[in-house]
Each structure stands twice: as C-alpha cells, then as structure tokens.
Design a protein around this motif. Structure first.
Motif, PDB file in Angstrom:
ATOM      1  N   MET A  99      57.497  10.449  60.028  1.00  0.00           N
ATOM      2  CA  MET A  99      57.453  11.435  61.115  1.00  0.00           C
ATOM      3  C   MET A  99      56.687  12.654  60.622  1.00  0.00           C
ATOM      4  O   MET A  99      57.034  13.239  59.605  1.00  0.00           O
ATOM      5  CB  MET A  99      58.868  11.833  61.542  1.00  0.00           C
ATOM      6  CG  MET A  99      59.658  10.669  62.111  1.00  0.00           C
ATOM      7  SD  MET A  99      61.241  11.146  62.819  1.00  0.00           S
ATOM      8  CE  MET A  99      62.018   9.508  62.940  1.00  0.00           C
ATOM      9  N   ASN A 100      55.648  12.995  61.359  1.00  0.00           N
ATOM     10  CA  ASN A 100      54.745  14.062  60.942  1.00  0.00           C
ATOM     11  C   ASN A 100      54.717  15.150  62.016  1.00  0.00           C
ATOM     12  O   ASN A 100      54.103  14.979  63.064  1.00  0.00           O
ATOM     13  CB  ASN A 100      53.344  13.457  60.722  1.00  0.00           C
ATOM     14  CG  ASN A 100      52.336  14.481  60.293  1.00  0.00           C
ATOM     15  OD1 ASN A 100      52.691  15.531  59.737  1.00  0.00           O
ATOM     16  ND2 ASN A 100      51.071  14.207  60.551  1.00  0.00           N
ATOM     17  N   LEU A 101      55.420  16.248  61.744  1.00  0.00           N
ATOM     18  CA  LEU A 101      55.482  17.355  62.705  1.00  0.00           C
ATOM     19  C   LEU A 101      54.312  18.302  62.438  1.00  0.00           C
ATOM     20  O   LEU A 101      54.256  18.966  61.396  1.00  0.00           O
ATOM     21  CB  LEU A 101      56.822  18.087  62.561  1.00  0.00           C
ATOM     22  CG  LEU A 101      57.057  19.291  63.460  1.00  0.00           C
ATOM     23  CD1 LEU A 101      56.923  18.926  64.933  1.00  0.00           C
ATOM     24  CD2 LEU A 101      58.428  19.911  63.183  1.00  0.00           C
ATOM     25  N   LEU A 102      53.387  18.371  63.385  1.00  0.00           N
ATOM     26  CA  LEU A 102      52.179  19.193  63.221  1.00  0.00           C
ATOM     27  C   LEU A 102      52.466  20.668  63.504  1.00  0.00           C
ATOM     28  O   LEU A 102      53.461  21.001  64.148  1.00  0.00           O
ATOM     29  CB  LEU A 102      51.093  18.694  64.179  1.00  0.00           C
ATOM     30  CG  LEU A 102      50.585  17.265  63.964  1.00  0.00           C
ATOM     31  CD1 LEU A 102      49.538  16.934  65.025  1.00  0.00           C
ATOM     32  CD2 LEU A 102      50.000  17.090  62.578  1.00  0.00           C
ATOM     33  N   PRO A 103      51.561  21.561  63.070  1.00  0.00           N
ATOM     34  CA  PRO A 103      51.659  22.968  63.496  1.00  0.00           C
ATOM     35  C   PRO A 103      51.526  23.059  65.023  1.00  0.00           C
ATOM     36  O   PRO A 103      50.890  22.204  65.641  1.00  0.00           O
ATOM     37  CB  PRO A 103      50.460  23.637  62.818  1.00  0.00           C
ATOM     38  CG  PRO A 103      50.051  22.710  61.722  1.00  0.00           C
ATOM     39  CD  PRO A 103      50.421  21.330  62.175  1.00  0.00           C
ATOM     40  N   HIS A 104      52.100  24.097  65.614  1.00  0.00           N
ATOM     41  CA  HIS A 104      52.029  24.244  67.072  1.00  0.00           C
ATOM     42  C   HIS A 104      50.616  24.660  67.498  1.00  0.00           C
ATOM     43  O   HIS A 104      49.840  25.208  66.705  1.00  0.00           O
ATOM     44  CB  HIS A 104      53.074  25.236  67.570  1.00  0.00           C
ATOM     45  CG  HIS A 104      52.852  26.648  67.123  1.00  0.00           C
ATOM     46  ND1 HIS A 104      53.026  27.059  65.818  1.00  0.00           N
ATOM     47  CD2 HIS A 104      52.460  27.754  67.799  1.00  0.00           C
ATOM     48  CE1 HIS A 104      52.756  28.340  65.721  1.00  0.00           C
ATOM     49  NE2 HIS A 104      52.408  28.791  66.906  1.00  0.00           N
TER      50      HIS A 104
ATOM     51  N   GLU B 110      39.039  21.356  78.474  1.00  0.00           N
ATOM     52  CA  GLU B 110      38.594  21.328  77.080  1.00  0.00           C
ATOM     53  C   GLU B 110      39.781  21.367  76.112  1.00  0.00           C
ATOM     54  O   GLU B 110      39.647  21.053  74.927  1.00  0.00           O
ATOM     55  CB  GLU B 110      37.663  22.502  76.766  1.00  0.00           C
ATOM     56  CG  GLU B 110      36.334  22.460  77.498  1.00  0.00           C
ATOM     57  CD  GLU B 110      36.409  23.106  78.875  1.00  0.00           C
ATOM     58  OE1 GLU B 110      37.529  23.380  79.362  1.00  0.00           O
ATOM     59  OE2 GLU B 110      35.333  23.326  79.464  1.00  0.00           O
ATOM     60  N   LEU B 111      40.944  21.774  76.624  1.00  0.00           N
ATOM     61  CA  LEU B 111      42.139  21.802  75.777  1.00  0.00           C
ATOM     62  C   LEU B 111      42.437  20.405  75.224  1.00  0.00           C
ATOM     63  O   LEU B 111      42.925  20.250  74.105  1.00  0.00           O
ATOM     64  CB  LEU B 111      43.317  22.319  76.612  1.00  0.00           C
ATOM     65  CG  LEU B 111      44.534  22.865  75.908  1.00  0.00           C
ATOM     66  CD1 LEU B 111      44.172  23.917  74.882  1.00  0.00           C
ATOM     67  CD2 LEU B 111      45.510  23.448  76.931  1.00  0.00           C
ATOM     68  N   VAL B 112      42.153  19.394  76.032  1.00  0.00           N
ATOM     69  CA  VAL B 112      42.380  18.013  75.592  1.00  0.00           C
ATOM     70  C   VAL B 112      41.513  17.696  74.374  1.00  0.00           C
ATOM     71  O   VAL B 112      41.979  17.074  73.412  1.00  0.00           O
ATOM     72  CB  VAL B 112      42.086  17.018  76.730  1.00  0.00           C
ATOM     73  CG1 VAL B 112      42.235  15.584  76.239  1.00  0.00           C
ATOM     74  CG2 VAL B 112      43.018  17.262  77.892  1.00  0.00           C
ATOM     75  N   ASP B 113      40.257  18.154  74.415  1.00  0.00           N
ATOM     76  CA  ASP B 113      39.361  17.914  73.278  1.00  0.00           C
ATOM     77  C   ASP B 113      39.890  18.598  72.023  1.00  0.00           C
ATOM     78  O   ASP B 113      39.855  18.037  70.924  1.00  0.00           O
ATOM     79  CB  ASP B 113      37.952  18.447  73.583  1.00  0.00           C
ATOM     80  CG  ASP B 113      37.341  17.750  74.784  1.00  0.00           C
ATOM     81  OD1 ASP B 113      37.611  16.555  74.974  1.00  0.00           O
ATOM     82  OD2 ASP B 113      36.595  18.406  75.529  1.00  0.00           O
ATOM     83  N   THR B 117      41.382  16.841  68.408  1.00  0.00           N
ATOM     84  CA  THR B 117      40.995  17.077  67.009  1.00  0.00           C
ATOM     85  C   THR B 117      42.215  17.474  66.165  1.00  0.00           C
ATOM     86  O   THR B 117      42.277  17.153  64.979  1.00  0.00           O
ATOM     87  CB  THR B 117      39.929  18.189  66.879  1.00  0.00           C
ATOM     88  OG1 THR B 117      40.489  19.438  67.290  1.00  0.00           O
ATOM     89  CG2 THR B 117      38.712  17.890  67.740  1.00  0.00           C
ATOM     90  N   LEU B 118      43.177  18.157  66.788  1.00  0.00           N
ATOM     91  CA  LEU B 118      44.344  18.622  66.027  1.00  0.00           C
ATOM     92  C   LEU B 118      45.281  17.484  65.632  1.00  0.00           C
ATOM     93  O   LEU B 118      45.986  17.574  64.626  1.00  0.00           O
ATOM     94  CB  LEU B 118      45.135  19.667  66.840  1.00  0.00           C
ATOM     95  CG  LEU B 118      44.389  20.962  67.152  1.00  0.00           C
ATOM     96  CD1 LEU B 118      45.248  21.874  68.017  1.00  0.00           C
ATOM     97  CD2 LEU B 118      43.981  21.677  65.863  1.00  0.00           C
ATOM     98  N   VAL B 119      45.313  16.435  66.427  1.00  0.00           N
ATOM     99  CA  VAL B 119      46.249  15.335  66.147  1.00  0.00           C
ATOM    100  C   VAL B 119      45.582  14.219  65.350  1.00  0.00           C
ATOM    101  O   VAL B 119      46.154  13.142  65.193  1.00  0.00           O
ATOM    102  CB  VAL B 119      46.854  14.744  67.450  1.00  0.00           C
ATOM    103  CG1 VAL B 119      47.569  15.833  68.228  1.00  0.00           C
ATOM    104  CG2 VAL B 119      45.782  14.095  68.319  1.00  0.00           C
ATOM    105  N   ASP B 120      44.380  14.476  64.881  1.00  0.00           N
ATOM    106  CA  ASP B 120      43.615  13.429  64.212  1.00  0.00           C
ATOM    107  C   ASP B 120      44.131  13.193  62.804  1.00  0.00           C
ATOM    108  O   ASP B 120      44.550  14.108  62.125  1.00  0.00           O
ATOM    109  CB  ASP B 120      42.128  13.813  64.181  1.00  0.00           C
ATOM    110  CG  ASP B 120      41.277  12.578  64.163  1.00  0.00           C
ATOM    111  OD1 ASP B 120      41.820  11.478  64.307  1.00  0.00           O
ATOM    112  OD2 ASP B 120      40.049  12.712  63.999  1.00  0.00           O
TER     113      ASP B 120
END
Lengths: 120, 120
Positions: A99-104, B110-113, B117-120
């Motif tokens: 489980m990987n909790l990312l930064p908000h 663009e928030l989706v884009d 990248t953040l969840v990559d």
C-alpha cells in the motif's frame, strides 16, 4: 487484478460532488492505460465507498499493490492523520499487500504550472 | 498597478493551511511574470483577507482588471453561489473595474493529466 489506484476525496453531502470525483477516477483510468487494472474513487466521510471498503474491494478483486492518492488541496488533519490511520489499519490487516500512500494533490509543485495556464 | 490575480481558497482554522495558499500565490506570482502586477490569496471564510477585502485592496492599489481563481476541487455551494455572490456585490460597487471569475480548479480537464503524472 494486480494493481489498483484509489483516489481519496473528502466526500460531500451533495451527490453531484461525489459523482465528480467518480468521473475524475474514470478519466484517470482512461489515461492510466495498463498501469492500473482498477482506478476508483473512495471517500473519507459522508459518502461511500469508504477508504477501507475500497481497499477491501480491491483486495477481493485480486489487487496486490494499491496506490492511494489523496485528492485534497490542503494538508489538514484529514491528510496528516485521518487518512494515514485508515491506511495503516488496512495495511496491518493485509501485510502481504503493498500500500503506497502518495502525497496529497496540494503538495504537488506542478500544480503551480497548471494554475499558471488556467489564469492566462 | 493594473492587473491583479486573486486566488480564492476556502480558509481554515489552521494557519499553516492558509499559509500554504499564500505560498502558492507567491509561486504563481513568480511564474506569472509581468502578466499580473499583483497575485495574492484571499479566503471565503475562517481566514483573512476576505474576498471582498482583497478586491478592495487591489482596487485601492490601482487594479482595473481583477481575475479571480477559485482554488476549490469541488463545485459545491461555495463555488456555485457564495463566491459569485461576493464578486457580484463588488462588481456592482465598482462597475468600472473588470472582474473575471474563472472556473474552479476541479473543473480543469488538465488536472487529469497532472494527476496521471503524480500517480505514475
């Protein structure tokens, strides 16, 4: 199903606000291609599924690697304490699952670039 | 001073959360270059300056064109009604000033884009 992404939102009494988050999760799923076999929304409070329910569902569907993304702008109590507590509880229940909790979201420096284009 | 950008956040009882928004406004100002002569944060509630105070300050400093950006993820009551009401009140008081209320952040496709990248 191996890899799941859960978009964690606060949750609202207004269904349309929760539906927006679900639609966002669908758009992320469309972009994510094969990286995640499941992308779905879950909610800290006021709406379902809860974070815990969504984690259990993902594991029930075969997820062995769950990425959790807090869709929050501000690092308040929810981001700092409430969400990590729930994830920690689930992690202890399922030690075999990553489980990987990312930064908000609000922590992202790229958000400035996005806003810069929006206010142009 | 001609053109001002106001980043409208909800406002929090926690000063650190409000400070985050002020820091964001500073980073946007740094990126915006000469497009805006002033970029600052204001708050719907629980923190100062209020939206109205920030508009009055900008006008007092010579702004004749004010862009207002709602830093909100969800189109709730605040985005749909409360913010437009305040802006409308100020607009009627200062008909000579251009006030441009932008769509809220969560509306941005663009928030989706960015999240991709953040969840990559």
């Amino acid at each position: 199903m191996k890899k799941a992404l859960l978009v964690i939102a606060h949750g609202s009494r207004r269904n349309t606000a929760n539906d927006e988050v679900a639609a966002l999760a669908d758009r992320i799923a469309a972009k994510a291609g094969g990286r995640y076999q499941q992308v779905s929304a879950c909610f800290l409070e006021l709406a379902t599924p809860s974070i815990e329910q969504a984690i259990e569902t993902a594991i029930g569907n075969g997820a062995i690697d769950i990425t959790l993304f807090p869709y929050f702008l501000s690092a308040g109590q929810h981001v700092a304490n409430d969400i990590p507590e729930v994830v920690d509880l689930c992690q202890r229940r399922h030690p075999q699952v990553v489980m990987n909790l990312l930064p908000h979201l609000g922590q992202s420096l790229e958000l400035v670039d996005l806003i810069d284009t929006l206010v142009d």
